[in-house]
Enzyme design. Structure first.
Site, PDB file in Angstrom:
ATOM      1  N   GLY A   1       0.827  -1.210   0.000  1.00  0.00           N
ATOM      2  CA  GLY A   1       0.000   0.000   0.000  1.00  0.00           C
ATOM      3  C   GLY A   1       0.856   1.254   0.000  1.00  0.00           C
ATOM      4  O   GLY A   1       1.917   1.274   0.624  1.00  0.00           O
TER       5      GLY A   1
ATOM      6  N   ARG B   1       0.765  -4.790  -5.868  1.00  0.00           N
ATOM      7  CA  ARG B   1       0.920  -6.083  -5.195  1.00  0.00           C
ATOM      8  C   ARG B   1       1.158  -7.095  -6.305  1.00  0.00           C
ATOM      9  O   ARG B   1       0.631  -6.941  -7.399  1.00  0.00           O
ATOM     10  CB  ARG B   1      -0.326  -6.418  -4.387  1.00  0.00           C
ATOM     11  CG  ARG B   1      -0.583  -5.348  -3.323  1.00  0.00           C
ATOM     12  CD  ARG B   1      -1.681  -5.742  -2.351  1.00  0.00           C
ATOM     13  NE  ARG B   1      -2.224  -4.561  -1.699  1.00  0.00           N
ATOM     14  CZ  ARG B   1      -1.731  -4.012  -0.587  1.00  0.00           C
ATOM     15  NH1 ARG B   1      -0.693  -4.546   0.004  1.00  0.00           N
ATOM     16  NH2 ARG B   1      -2.290  -2.942  -0.063  1.00  0.00           N
TER      17      ARG B   1
ATOM     18  N   ASP C   1       5.711  -5.380   5.928  1.00  0.00           N
ATOM     19  CA  ASP C   1       6.265  -6.702   6.205  1.00  0.00           C
ATOM     20  C   ASP C   1       6.295  -7.611   4.977  1.00  0.00           C
ATOM     21  O   ASP C   1       7.261  -8.335   4.753  1.00  0.00           O
ATOM     22  CB  ASP C   1       5.447  -7.395   7.303  1.00  0.00           C
ATOM     23  CG  ASP C   1       6.030  -7.126   8.676  1.00  0.00           C
ATOM     24  OD1 ASP C   1       7.261  -7.062   8.795  1.00  0.00           O
ATOM     25  OD2 ASP C   1       5.236  -6.984   9.635  1.00  0.00           O
TER      26      ASP C   1
ATOM     27  N   THR D   1       4.301   2.291   5.564  1.00  0.00           N
ATOM     28  CA  THR D   1       2.914   1.826   5.506  1.00  0.00           C
ATOM     29  C   THR D   1       2.103   2.624   6.524  1.00  0.00           C
ATOM     30  O   THR D   1       2.590   2.881   7.630  1.00  0.00           O
ATOM     31  CB  THR D   1       2.781   0.301   5.772  1.00  0.00           C
ATOM     32  OG1 THR D   1       1.426   0.009   6.105  1.00  0.00           O
ATOM     33  CG2 THR D   1       3.654  -0.180   6.910  1.00  0.00           C
TER      34      THR D   1
ATOM     35  N   ASP E   1      -0.256   1.827   8.328  1.00  0.00           N
ATOM     36  CA  ASP E   1      -0.780   1.066   9.473  1.00  0.00           C
ATOM     37  C   ASP E   1       0.131   1.049  10.702  1.00  0.00           C
ATOM     38  O   ASP E   1      -0.301   0.648  11.774  1.00  0.00           O
ATOM     39  CB  ASP E   1      -1.022  -0.395   9.062  1.00  0.00           C
ATOM     40  CG  ASP E   1      -2.164  -0.519   8.078  1.00  0.00           C
ATOM     41  OD1 ASP E   1      -3.136   0.239   8.219  1.00  0.00           O
ATOM     42  OD2 ASP E   1      -2.074  -1.360   7.164  1.00  0.00           O
TER      43      ASP E   1
ATOM     44  N   ASP F   1       2.414  -1.116  11.319  1.00  0.00           N
ATOM     45  CA  ASP F   1       2.303  -2.515  11.764  1.00  0.00           C
ATOM     46  C   ASP F   1       3.538  -3.346  11.422  1.00  0.00           C
ATOM     47  O   ASP F   1       3.448  -4.565  11.294  1.00  0.00           O
ATOM     48  CB  ASP F   1       1.050  -3.160  11.149  1.00  0.00           C
ATOM     49  CG  ASP F   1       1.120  -3.215   9.629  1.00  0.00           C
ATOM     50  OD1 ASP F   1       2.019  -2.583   9.032  1.00  0.00           O
ATOM     51  OD2 ASP F   1       0.270  -3.894   9.029  1.00  0.00           O
TER      52      ASP F   1
ATOM     53  N   ARG G   1      -7.048  -3.650   8.810  1.00  0.00           N
ATOM     54  CA  ARG G   1      -7.706  -4.958   8.754  1.00  0.00           C
ATOM     55  C   ARG G   1      -7.281  -5.825   9.931  1.00  0.00           C
ATOM     56  O   ARG G   1      -8.088  -6.495  10.545  1.00  0.00           O
ATOM     57  CB  ARG G   1      -7.384  -5.661   7.436  1.00  0.00           C
ATOM     58  CG  ARG G   1      -8.370  -5.325   6.341  1.00  0.00           C
ATOM     59  CD  ARG G   1      -8.246  -6.285   5.183  1.00  0.00           C
ATOM     60  NE  ARG G   1      -6.956  -6.173   4.544  1.00  0.00           N
ATOM     61  CZ  ARG G   1      -6.704  -5.389   3.509  1.00  0.00           C
ATOM     62  NH1 ARG G   1      -7.665  -4.683   2.983  1.00  0.00           N
ATOM     63  NH2 ARG G   1      -5.494  -5.327   2.982  1.00  0.00           N
TER      64      ARG G   1
HETATM   65  P1  ATP Z   1       1.117  -2.839   3.358  1.00  0.00           P
HETATM   66  O1  ATP Z   1       0.962  -3.511   4.707  1.00  0.00           O
HETATM   67  O2  ATP Z   1       1.215  -1.381   3.441  1.00  0.00           O
HETATM   68  O3  ATP Z   1       0.121  -3.273   2.358  1.00  0.00           O
HETATM   69  P2  ATP Z   1       3.124  -4.783   2.586  1.00  0.00           P
HETATM   70  O4  ATP Z   1       4.492  -4.643   2.065  1.00  0.00           O
HETATM   71  O5  ATP Z   1       2.966  -5.620   3.836  1.00  0.00           O
HETATM   72  O6  ATP Z   1       2.572  -3.313   2.786  1.00  0.00           O
HETATM   73  P3  ATP Z   1       1.908  -6.827   0.920  1.00  0.00           P
HETATM   74  O7  ATP Z   1       0.819  -6.715  -0.063  1.00  0.00           O
HETATM   75  O8  ATP Z   1       1.772  -7.803   2.047  1.00  0.00           O
HETATM   76  O9  ATP Z   1       2.169  -5.342   1.444  1.00  0.00           O
HETATM   77  O10 ATP Z   1       3.278  -7.215   0.149  1.00  0.00           O
HETATM   78  C1  ATP Z   1       3.692  -6.500  -0.984  1.00  0.00           C
HETATM   79  C2  ATP Z   1       4.264  -7.464  -1.996  1.00  0.00           C
HETATM   80  O11 ATP Z   1       5.406  -8.120  -1.446  1.00  0.00           O
HETATM   81  C3  ATP Z   1       3.331  -8.599  -2.419  1.00  0.00           C
HETATM   82  O12 ATP Z   1       2.420  -8.213  -3.427  1.00  0.00           O
HETATM   83  C4  ATP Z   1       4.313  -9.627  -2.935  1.00  0.00           C
HETATM   84  O13 ATP Z   1       4.746  -9.320  -4.243  1.00  0.00           O
HETATM   85  C5  ATP Z   1       5.502  -9.452  -1.985  1.00  0.00           C
HETATM   86  N1  ATP Z   1       5.438 -10.427  -0.884  1.00  0.00           N
HETATM   87  C6  ATP Z   1       4.599 -10.422   0.180  1.00  0.00           C
HETATM   88  N2  ATP Z   1       4.780 -11.493   0.960  1.00  0.00           N
HETATM   89  C7  ATP Z   1       5.766 -12.223   0.392  1.00  0.00           C
HETATM   90  C8  ATP Z   1       6.420 -13.446   0.713  1.00  0.00           C
HETATM   91  N3  ATP Z   1       6.098 -14.145   1.818  1.00  0.00           N
HETATM   92  N4  ATP Z   1       7.395 -13.892  -0.133  1.00  0.00           N
HETATM   93  C9  ATP Z   1       7.725 -13.199  -1.240  1.00  0.00           C
HETATM   94  N5  ATP Z   1       7.134 -12.025  -1.592  1.00  0.00           N
HETATM   95  C10 ATP Z   1       6.188 -11.535  -0.801  1.00  0.00           C
END
Ligand code: ATP
Length: 331
Positions: A15, A76, A107, A129, A131, A133, A175
Protein backbone atom coordinates in the site's frame (compact mmCIF):
# COMPACT_ATOMS: atom_id res chain seq x y z
CA UNK A 1 35.11 -0.35 5.26
CA UNK A 2 34.46 -1.49 1.71
CA UNK A 3 33.78 1.68 -0.33
CA UNK A 4 33.02 0.09 -3.70
CA UNK A 5 30.72 2.11 -6.01
CA UNK A 6 27.62 0.36 -7.16
CA UNK A 7 24.31 0.47 -9.00
CA UNK A 8 21.36 0.63 -6.59
CA UNK A 9 17.71 0.10 -7.58
CA UNK A 10 14.80 1.36 -5.49
CA UNK A 11 11.10 0.44 -5.48
CA UNK A 12 7.96 0.98 -3.43
CA UNK A 13 5.59 -1.94 -2.79
CA UNK A 14 2.34 -2.82 -1.00
CA UNK A 15 0.00 0.00 0.00
CA UNK A 16 1.23 3.53 -0.71
CA UNK A 17 1.99 5.84 2.20
CA UNK A 18 2.68 9.59 2.44
CA UNK A 19 6.43 10.08 2.81
CA UNK A 20 7.47 7.34 0.39
CA UNK A 21 8.55 10.07 -2.04
CA UNK A 22 10.70 11.73 0.60
CA UNK A 23 12.43 8.38 1.23
CA UNK A 24 13.03 7.79 -2.48
CA UNK A 25 14.33 11.35 -2.91
CA UNK A 26 16.77 11.03 -0.02
CA UNK A 27 18.06 7.64 -1.18
CA UNK A 28 18.58 8.88 -4.74
CA UNK A 29 20.33 12.08 -3.66
CA UNK A 30 22.60 10.33 -1.14
CA UNK A 31 23.34 7.43 -3.49
CA UNK A 32 24.40 9.85 -6.24
CA UNK A 33 26.41 11.93 -3.77
CA UNK A 34 28.35 8.76 -3.02
CA UNK A 35 29.01 8.08 -6.69
CA UNK A 36 26.41 5.33 -7.18
CA UNK A 37 24.15 4.90 -10.18
CA UNK A 38 20.49 5.00 -9.07
CA UNK A 39 17.62 3.19 -10.79
CA UNK A 40 13.90 3.40 -10.06
CA UNK A 41 11.73 0.31 -10.47
CA UNK A 42 8.10 1.21 -11.18
CA UNK A 43 5.13 -0.75 -9.74
CA UNK A 44 7.04 -2.66 -7.08
CA UNK A 45 7.99 -6.30 -7.62
CA UNK A 46 5.67 -6.46 -10.65
CA UNK A 47 7.82 -3.83 -12.35
CA UNK A 48 10.93 -5.77 -11.45
CA UNK A 49 9.48 -8.81 -13.20
CA UNK A 50 8.27 -6.73 -16.18
CA UNK A 51 11.52 -4.71 -16.48
CA UNK A 52 9.94 -1.31 -15.77
CA UNK A 53 13.15 0.41 -14.80
CA UNK A 54 14.09 4.08 -15.09
CA UNK A 55 17.31 5.98 -14.51
CA UNK A 56 17.09 8.39 -11.56
CA UNK A 57 19.18 11.55 -11.52
CA UNK A 58 19.38 14.31 -8.90
CA UNK A 59 16.59 16.25 -10.61
CA UNK A 60 14.36 13.20 -11.19
CA UNK A 61 13.24 13.45 -7.57
CA UNK A 62 12.69 17.23 -7.53
CA UNK A 63 9.33 18.53 -6.39
CA UNK A 64 8.32 15.27 -4.69
CA UNK A 65 9.12 15.74 -0.98
CA UNK A 66 5.74 17.33 -0.23
CA UNK A 67 3.65 14.91 -2.30
CA UNK A 68 1.72 11.90 -1.01
CA UNK A 69 1.63 8.64 -2.96
CA UNK A 70 4.76 7.33 -4.63
CA UNK A 71 6.40 8.64 -7.79
CA UNK A 72 7.51 5.06 -8.56
CA UNK A 73 3.94 3.73 -8.34
CA UNK A 74 3.23 0.64 -6.28
CA UNK A 75 1.59 -2.75 -6.79
CA UNK A 76 0.92 -6.08 -5.20
CA UNK A 77 2.40 -8.96 -7.14
CA UNK A 78 1.45 -12.60 -6.66
CA UNK A 79 3.95 -13.82 -9.26
CA UNK A 80 6.81 -12.59 -7.10
CA UNK A 81 5.74 -14.92 -4.26
CA UNK A 82 7.09 -17.87 -6.29
CA UNK A 83 10.68 -18.80 -7.26
CA UNK A 84 10.03 -18.32 -11.03
CA UNK A 85 8.89 -14.72 -10.44
CA UNK A 86 11.85 -14.04 -8.20
CA UNK A 87 14.23 -15.38 -10.87
CA UNK A 88 12.68 -13.00 -13.42
CA UNK A 89 13.13 -10.12 -10.97
CA UNK A 90 16.74 -11.11 -10.40
CA UNK A 91 17.34 -11.24 -14.15
CA UNK A 92 16.04 -7.65 -14.50
CA UNK A 93 18.39 -6.41 -11.82
CA UNK A 94 21.31 -8.23 -13.44
CA UNK A 95 20.44 -6.89 -16.89
CA UNK A 96 20.72 -3.35 -15.51
CA UNK A 97 23.90 -4.08 -13.59
CA UNK A 98 22.22 -3.55 -10.21
CA UNK A 99 23.29 -5.75 -7.32
CA UNK A 100 21.59 -3.75 -4.57
CA UNK A 101 17.94 -2.92 -3.94
CA UNK A 102 16.12 -0.56 -1.58
CA UNK A 103 12.49 -1.52 -0.93
CA UNK A 104 9.96 0.80 0.71
CA UNK A 105 6.92 -1.05 2.06
CA UNK A 106 5.59 -3.22 4.86
CA UNK A 107 6.27 -6.70 6.20
CA UNK A 108 5.13 -8.42 2.99
CA UNK A 109 7.55 -6.32 0.97
CA UNK A 110 10.38 -7.26 3.36
CA UNK A 111 9.57 -10.98 3.05
CA UNK A 112 9.95 -10.62 -0.70
CA UNK A 113 13.20 -8.73 -0.19
CA UNK A 114 14.54 -11.55 1.99
CA UNK A 115 13.94 -13.99 -0.87
CA UNK A 116 15.93 -11.71 -3.20
CA UNK A 117 18.67 -11.37 -0.61
CA UNK A 118 18.94 -15.18 -0.54
CA UNK A 119 19.55 -15.01 -4.30
CA UNK A 120 22.53 -12.70 -3.75
CA UNK A 121 21.05 -9.19 -3.90
CA UNK A 122 22.07 -6.70 -1.20
CA UNK A 123 18.87 -5.36 0.33
CA UNK A 124 17.84 -2.49 2.56
CA UNK A 125 14.18 -2.26 3.60
CA UNK A 126 12.49 1.00 4.63
CA UNK A 127 9.23 0.64 6.61
CA UNK A 128 6.55 2.62 4.76
CA UNK A 129 2.91 1.83 5.51
CA UNK A 130 0.12 3.90 7.05
CA UNK A 131 -0.78 1.07 9.47
CA UNK A 132 2.37 1.29 11.64
CA UNK A 133 2.30 -2.52 11.76
CA UNK A 134 5.92 -3.46 11.04
CA UNK A 135 6.85 -5.45 14.12
CA UNK A 136 10.54 -4.52 14.33
CA UNK A 137 9.95 -0.75 14.20
CA UNK A 138 8.23 1.68 16.54
CA UNK A 139 7.24 3.75 13.52
CA UNK A 140 6.46 3.39 9.83
CA UNK A 141 6.50 6.22 7.29
CA UNK A 142 2.98 7.48 6.54
CA UNK A 143 1.37 6.75 9.90
CA UNK A 144 1.53 10.28 11.28
CA UNK A 145 0.04 11.78 8.13
CA UNK A 146 -2.71 9.21 8.08
CA UNK A 147 -3.65 9.68 11.74
CA UNK A 148 -3.69 13.46 11.30
CA UNK A 149 -6.03 13.09 8.33
CA UNK A 150 -8.35 10.91 10.39
CA UNK A 151 -8.30 13.45 13.23
CA UNK A 152 -9.25 16.26 10.89
CA UNK A 153 -12.14 14.23 9.46
CA UNK A 154 -13.39 13.13 12.89
CA UNK A 155 -13.31 16.73 14.17
CA UNK A 156 -15.54 17.71 11.26
CA UNK A 157 -17.90 14.81 11.89
CA UNK A 158 -18.02 15.71 15.57
CA UNK A 159 -19.30 19.22 14.74
CA UNK A 160 -22.28 17.84 12.90
CA UNK A 161 -22.84 14.99 15.39
CA UNK A 162 -22.92 17.62 18.14
CA UNK A 163 -25.39 19.90 16.30
CA UNK A 164 -27.80 17.05 15.62
CA UNK A 165 -27.18 15.17 18.89
CA UNK A 166 -26.25 12.09 16.95
CA UNK A 167 -23.94 9.15 17.20
CA UNK A 168 -21.29 8.93 14.49
CA UNK A 169 -19.69 5.58 13.65
CA UNK A 170 -16.43 6.17 11.81
CA UNK A 171 -14.67 3.27 10.10
CA UNK A 172 -10.92 3.70 9.66
CA UNK A 173 -8.29 1.56 7.99
CA UNK A 174 -6.73 -1.42 9.74
CA UNK A 175 -7.71 -4.96 8.75
CA UNK A 176 -5.49 -6.63 11.33
CA UNK A 177 -4.05 -3.63 13.10
CA UNK A 178 -5.89 -1.12 15.31
CA UNK A 179 -3.14 1.50 15.55
CA UNK A 180 -4.83 4.14 13.38
CA UNK A 181 -8.10 3.62 15.30
CA UNK A 182 -6.36 3.81 18.68
CA UNK A 183 -4.29 6.94 17.99
CA UNK A 184 -7.13 8.81 16.35
CA UNK A 185 -9.59 7.79 19.09
CA UNK A 186 -7.28 9.13 21.79
CA UNK A 187 -6.70 12.35 19.88
CA UNK A 188 -10.38 12.97 19.18
CA UNK A 189 -11.84 11.73 22.47
CA UNK A 190 -13.99 9.01 20.92
CA UNK A 191 -16.59 7.41 23.20
CA UNK A 192 -15.78 3.91 21.95
CA UNK A 193 -12.84 2.34 20.11
CA UNK A 194 -13.07 -0.98 18.35
CA UNK A 195 -9.86 -2.69 17.23
CA UNK A 196 -9.10 -6.15 15.82
CA UNK A 197 -6.66 -6.87 18.66
CA UNK A 198 -9.39 -6.82 21.32
CA UNK A 199 -12.47 -9.04 21.48
CA UNK A 200 -15.53 -6.90 20.85
CA UNK A 201 -18.67 -7.17 22.94
CA UNK A 202 -21.51 -5.05 21.53
CA UNK A 203 -23.43 -4.72 24.79
CA UNK A 204 -20.43 -3.91 26.95
CA UNK A 205 -18.32 -1.88 24.51
CA UNK A 206 -21.07 0.10 22.80
CA UNK A 207 -24.48 -0.01 24.44
CA UNK A 208 -23.26 0.22 28.05
CA UNK A 209 -20.77 2.98 27.20
CA UNK A 210 -23.38 4.99 25.33
CA UNK A 211 -25.91 4.55 28.17
CA UNK A 212 -23.39 5.55 30.84
CA UNK A 213 -21.99 8.60 29.03
CA UNK A 214 -25.54 9.66 28.14
CA UNK A 215 -26.55 9.42 31.82
CA UNK A 216 -23.55 11.68 32.58
CA UNK A 217 -24.88 14.33 30.19
CA UNK A 218 -23.23 13.47 26.87
CA UNK A 219 -25.41 14.28 23.88
CA UNK A 220 -23.28 13.26 20.91
CA UNK A 221 -21.09 10.22 20.46
CA UNK A 222 -18.13 9.22 18.33
CA UNK A 223 -17.34 5.55 17.77
CA UNK A 224 -14.11 4.77 15.93
CA UNK A 225 -13.86 1.28 14.50
CA UNK A 226 -11.00 -0.34 12.58
CA UNK A 227 -12.29 -2.03 9.42
CA UNK A 228 -11.01 -5.43 10.65
CA UNK A 229 -13.74 -5.76 13.27
CA UNK A 230 -16.41 -6.11 10.57
CA UNK A 231 -17.05 -9.12 8.37
CA UNK A 232 -19.11 -12.22 7.71
CA UNK A 233 -17.96 -14.04 10.81
CA UNK A 234 -18.09 -10.98 13.07
CA UNK A 235 -20.99 -9.64 15.11
CA UNK A 236 -21.63 -7.02 12.38
CA UNK A 237 -20.91 -7.44 8.69
CA UNK A 238 -20.36 -3.71 8.22
CA UNK A 239 -20.25 -0.37 10.02
CA UNK A 240 -23.64 0.52 8.46
CA UNK A 241 -25.06 -2.64 9.94
CA UNK A 242 -23.69 -1.72 13.36
CA UNK A 243 -25.03 1.85 13.09
CA UNK A 244 -28.59 0.64 12.45
CA UNK A 245 -28.38 -1.71 15.42
CA UNK A 246 -27.22 1.18 17.64
CA UNK A 247 -30.05 3.40 16.44
CA UNK A 248 -32.64 0.69 17.10
CA UNK A 249 -31.21 -0.27 20.50
CA UNK A 250 -30.61 3.24 21.88
CA UNK A 251 -32.93 5.53 19.93
CA UNK A 252 -29.93 7.80 19.18
CA UNK A 253 -29.87 8.82 15.49
CA UNK A 254 -26.70 7.16 14.18
CA UNK A 255 -24.75 7.74 10.96
CA UNK A 256 -21.80 5.91 9.43
CA UNK A 257 -18.77 7.29 7.64
CA UNK A 258 -16.16 5.07 6.03
CA UNK A 259 -13.06 7.23 5.63
CA UNK A 260 -11.45 4.91 3.06
CA UNK A 261 -8.59 6.00 0.86
CA UNK A 262 -8.43 9.63 2.04
CA UNK A 263 -6.35 8.06 4.83
CA UNK A 264 -3.65 7.09 2.35
CA UNK A 265 -3.24 10.37 0.51
CA UNK A 266 -2.18 13.91 1.23
CA UNK A 267 0.98 15.86 1.80
CA UNK A 268 3.20 14.14 4.39
CA UNK A 269 3.58 15.71 7.84
CA UNK A 270 6.92 16.98 9.14
CA UNK A 271 7.41 13.73 11.05
CA UNK A 272 6.92 11.61 7.94
CA UNK A 273 9.12 13.80 5.73
CA UNK A 274 11.93 13.84 8.26
CA UNK A 275 11.82 10.13 9.17
CA UNK A 276 11.62 9.22 5.49
CA UNK A 277 14.57 11.47 4.67
CA UNK A 278 16.66 9.93 7.45
CA UNK A 279 15.79 6.41 6.30
CA UNK A 280 16.36 7.07 2.60
CA UNK A 281 19.70 8.65 3.44
CA UNK A 282 20.74 5.73 5.66
CA UNK A 283 19.65 3.12 3.12
CA UNK A 284 21.83 4.64 0.40
CA UNK A 285 24.72 5.11 2.80
CA UNK A 286 24.60 1.44 3.88
CA UNK A 287 24.51 0.10 0.33
CA UNK A 288 27.06 2.56 -1.04
CA UNK A 289 29.49 1.33 1.58
CA UNK A 290 28.88 -2.35 0.84
CA UNK A 291 26.47 -3.15 3.66
CA UNK A 292 23.21 -4.91 2.76
CA UNK A 293 20.83 -7.35 4.40
CA UNK A 294 19.35 -4.62 6.61
CA UNK A 295 15.90 -3.37 7.59
CA UNK A 296 15.68 0.17 8.90
CA UNK A 297 13.62 0.78 12.00
CA UNK A 298 12.86 3.38 14.64
CA UNK A 299 13.93 2.13 18.07
CA UNK A 300 13.83 4.34 21.18
CA UNK A 301 12.96 7.18 18.84
CA UNK A 302 16.09 6.80 16.69
CA UNK A 303 16.51 5.43 13.17
CA UNK A 304 18.71 2.33 13.20
CA UNK A 305 19.38 -0.73 11.02
CA UNK A 306 18.66 -4.36 11.89
CA UNK A 307 19.54 -7.69 10.32
CA UNK A 308 16.72 -8.59 7.92
CA UNK A 309 16.01 -12.06 9.38
CA UNK A 310 16.10 -10.71 12.93
CA UNK A 311 13.78 -7.86 11.93
CA UNK A 312 11.28 -10.24 10.33
CA UNK A 313 11.31 -12.54 13.36
CA UNK A 314 10.02 -9.72 15.60
CA UNK A 315 6.44 -10.11 16.79
CA UNK A 316 4.03 -7.24 16.56
CA UNK A 317 2.51 -6.04 19.81
CA UNK A 318 -0.44 -3.78 20.45
CA UNK A 319 -0.24 -1.08 23.11
CA UNK A 320 -2.98 -2.28 25.46
CA UNK A 321 -2.04 0.25 28.13
CA UNK A 322 -2.79 3.09 25.71
CA UNK A 323 -5.98 1.28 24.71
CA UNK A 324 -7.12 1.06 28.34
CA UNK A 325 -6.17 4.69 28.92
CA UNK A 326 -8.31 5.69 25.95
CA UNK A 327 -11.24 3.71 27.35
CA UNK A 328 -10.94 5.48 30.72
CA UNK A 329 -10.64 8.95 29.26
CA UNK A 330 -13.58 8.57 26.91
CA UNK A 331 -16.18 8.20 29.65
P1 ATP B 1 1.12 -2.84 3.36
O1 ATP B 1 0.96 -3.51 4.71
O2 ATP B 1 1.22 -1.38 3.44
O3 ATP B 1 0.12 -3.27 2.36
P2 ATP B 1 3.12 -4.78 2.59
O4 ATP B 1 4.49 -4.64 2.06
O5 ATP B 1 2.97 -5.62 3.84
O6 ATP B 1 2.57 -3.31 2.79
P3 ATP B 1 1.91 -6.83 0.92
O7 ATP B 1 0.82 -6.72 -0.06
O8 ATP B 1 1.77 -7.80 2.05
O9 ATP B 1 2.17 -5.34 1.44
O10 ATP B 1 3.28 -7.22 0.15
C1 ATP B 1 3.69 -6.50 -0.98
C2 ATP B 1 4.26 -7.46 -2.00
O11 ATP B 1 5.41 -8.12 -1.45
C3 ATP B 1 3.33 -8.60 -2.42
O12 ATP B 1 2.42 -8.21 -3.43
C4 ATP B 1 4.31 -9.63 -2.94
O13 ATP B 1 4.75 -9.32 -4.24
C5 ATP B 1 5.50 -9.45 -1.99
N1 ATP B 1 5.44 -10.43 -0.88
C6 ATP B 1 4.60 -10.42 0.18
N2 ATP B 1 4.78 -11.49 0.96
C7 ATP B 1 5.77 -12.22 0.39
C8 ATP B 1 6.42 -13.45 0.71
N3 ATP B 1 6.10 -14.15 1.82
N4 ATP B 1 7.40 -13.89 -0.13
C9 ATP B 1 7.73 -13.20 -1.24
N5 ATP B 1 7.13 -12.03 -1.59
C10 ATP B 1 6.19 -11.54 -0.80
Amino acid sequence: MNDKKRCIAILSSGGDAPGMNAAIRAAVREGIARGCRMLGVQRGYQGLIDNEVIELELRSVSDTIHRGGTMLYTARCDEFMYPEGQQKALATLKAHGADALIVVGGDGTFRGALDLHRLGVDIVGIPGTIDNDVACSEYTIGYDTSVNTVIEMVDRLRDTAQSHERCSVIEVMGRKCGNIALSSAIATGATAILVPESEFDYERDILDRLAFTRSMGKRHFIIIAAEGIFGERQRFVSSANMASAIEIDTGIPTRTTILGHVQRGGSPTARDRITASEMGFMAAELLATGRGNRILAVRNGKVCDLDIEEALAAERSFDFSLYHMAQELSL
